[in-house]
Design an enzyme around this catalytic site. Structure first.
Site, PDB file in Angstrom:
ATOM      1  N   THR A  44     -10.316 -36.433  26.203  1.00  0.00           N
ATOM      2  CA  THR A  44     -10.657 -35.031  26.452  1.00  0.00           C
ATOM      3  C   THR A  44     -12.116 -34.873  26.868  1.00  0.00           C
ATOM      4  O   THR A  44     -12.488 -33.854  27.449  1.00  0.00           O
ATOM      5  CB  THR A  44     -10.365 -34.194  25.192  1.00  0.00           C
ATOM      6  OG1 THR A  44      -8.987 -34.375  24.830  1.00  0.00           O
ATOM      7  CG2 THR A  44     -10.611 -32.704  25.411  1.00  0.00           C
ATOM      8  N   LYS A 158      -6.009 -44.036  16.158  1.00  0.00           N
ATOM      9  CA  LYS A 158      -5.566 -42.735  16.657  1.00  0.00           C
ATOM     10  C   LYS A 158      -4.264 -42.954  17.411  1.00  0.00           C
ATOM     11  O   LYS A 158      -4.220 -43.707  18.393  1.00  0.00           O
ATOM     12  CB  LYS A 158      -6.600 -42.105  17.589  1.00  0.00           C
ATOM     13  CG  LYS A 158      -6.127 -40.779  18.206  1.00  0.00           C
ATOM     14  CD  LYS A 158      -7.095 -40.226  19.234  1.00  0.00           C
ATOM     15  CE  LYS A 158      -6.561 -38.931  19.849  1.00  0.00           C
ATOM     16  NZ  LYS A 158      -7.459 -38.388  20.907  1.00  0.00           N
ATOM     17  N   GLY A 183      -2.939 -37.768  17.095  1.00  0.00           N
ATOM     18  CA  GLY A 183      -3.677 -37.274  18.242  1.00  0.00           C
ATOM     19  C   GLY A 183      -3.138 -36.000  18.855  1.00  0.00           C
ATOM     20  O   GLY A 183      -3.581 -35.604  19.931  1.00  0.00           O
TER      21      GLY A 183
END
Length: 285
Positions: A44, A158, A183
């Site tokens: 992100t 993750k 996640g």
């Protein structure tokens, strides 16, 4: 890492340059709203669009102003570059490295296991595995993750595969001290039900207070946490799978977060996308 950590968006100005002043302000705002740790240079964060020098400075800037732990994304397609980025992150102040599965080429589970072990053997900070098949086109199987968790310098993972069944199978193969983080904010409460340590979720950039509160209340009132989680599914989809990082940054700006803009080839959301995001935000209880 325990609790909620946003995969920190990288604020760019209108010309596409990293805005380090906005980044500093964003770190402060997210901390004030309750996040437990920060994850610069993740998916992100638009990390693949950053130069190596920008990656280091983003991590450095984050670590300099943060009072919570910094888990930095350091994964690259090859072991040599990942080693270099991991050591650069350690020198910049990160306390751990989040390392995505090597991408571009196809790799067997044995290849992935060997890659992570070799990296962890020489890394000066703990390694967190990162499985995100939607981007990397490969995934860490629960058996592989369980085997890697036996390495003393591989301390967490993750899991962004979106498969709760596989998530539980991974949990069954690791010790309680291993930090297994989900996640996807849409299934945060269900992952916590299963025993997750917390989450690294894009939505934590936009609603850090709500996700932090969800984790905090889960142990005392899991049903309430699940209800609150359900209310976030629609907006989470809007700013991840449907409208992506530009949509997330638009939503953040609407809430007053210094998110900046996305870097090309990303473009600003269309008028209909902006209206859709705004409508979903207004529907939140």
């Amino acid at each position: 890492m325990q609790g909620i950590g946003p995969p920190l968006v990288t604020p760019f100005d209108e010309h596409g340059d990293v805005d380090y002043d906005r980044l500093t302000d964003l770190v402060g705002r997210l901390e004030r709203e309750g996040v437990d740790f920060l994850v610069p240079c993740g998916s992100t964060s638009e990390a693949p669009l950053l130069t190596p020098e920008e990656r280091t400075r983003v991590i450095e800037t984050t670590a300099e102003v943060a009072s919570v732990p910094v888990l930095a994304g350091t994964g690259a397609p090859g072991l040599r570059q990942t080693r270099a980025w991991t050591e650069a992150a350690a020198e910049a102040g990160a306390v751990g490295a989040l390392v995505v599965t090597p991408f571009y080429y196809n790799h067997s589970q044995d290849d992935l296991a060997g890659y992570y072990r070799d990296l962890a053997d020489g890394a000066s900070i703990p390694i967190y595995l990162y499985s995100v098949p939607v981007f990397a086109k490969t995934r860490l199987d629960p058996e592989t993750a369980g085997s890697l968790a036996e390495h003393p310098n591989i301390v967490g993972m993750k899991d962004s595969a979106g498969d709760l069944g596989a998530f539980v199978r991974t949990l069954d193969r690791v010790e309680e001290s291993f930090d297994l983080l989900v996640g996807d904010a849409s299934v945060l409460a269900q992952a916590l039900d299963a025993g997750a340590s917390g989450g690294i979720a894009a939505l934590a950039n936009l609603y850090p207070d709500r996700l932090s509160a969800l984790v905090e209340t889960h142990s005392d009132d899991p049903e309430f946490a699940r209800e609150r989680n359900r209310s976030l599914v629609s907006i989470n989809r809007a700013v991840t799978t449907e409208h992506g990082i530009p949509g997330l940054k638009y939503a953040m700006r609407q809430r007053g977060f210094p998110a900046g803009y996305a870097r090309r080839p990303h473009t600003e959301p269309s008028e209909s996308a902006r209206a859709d995001i705004t409508d979903r935000m207004e529907q939140l209880p």
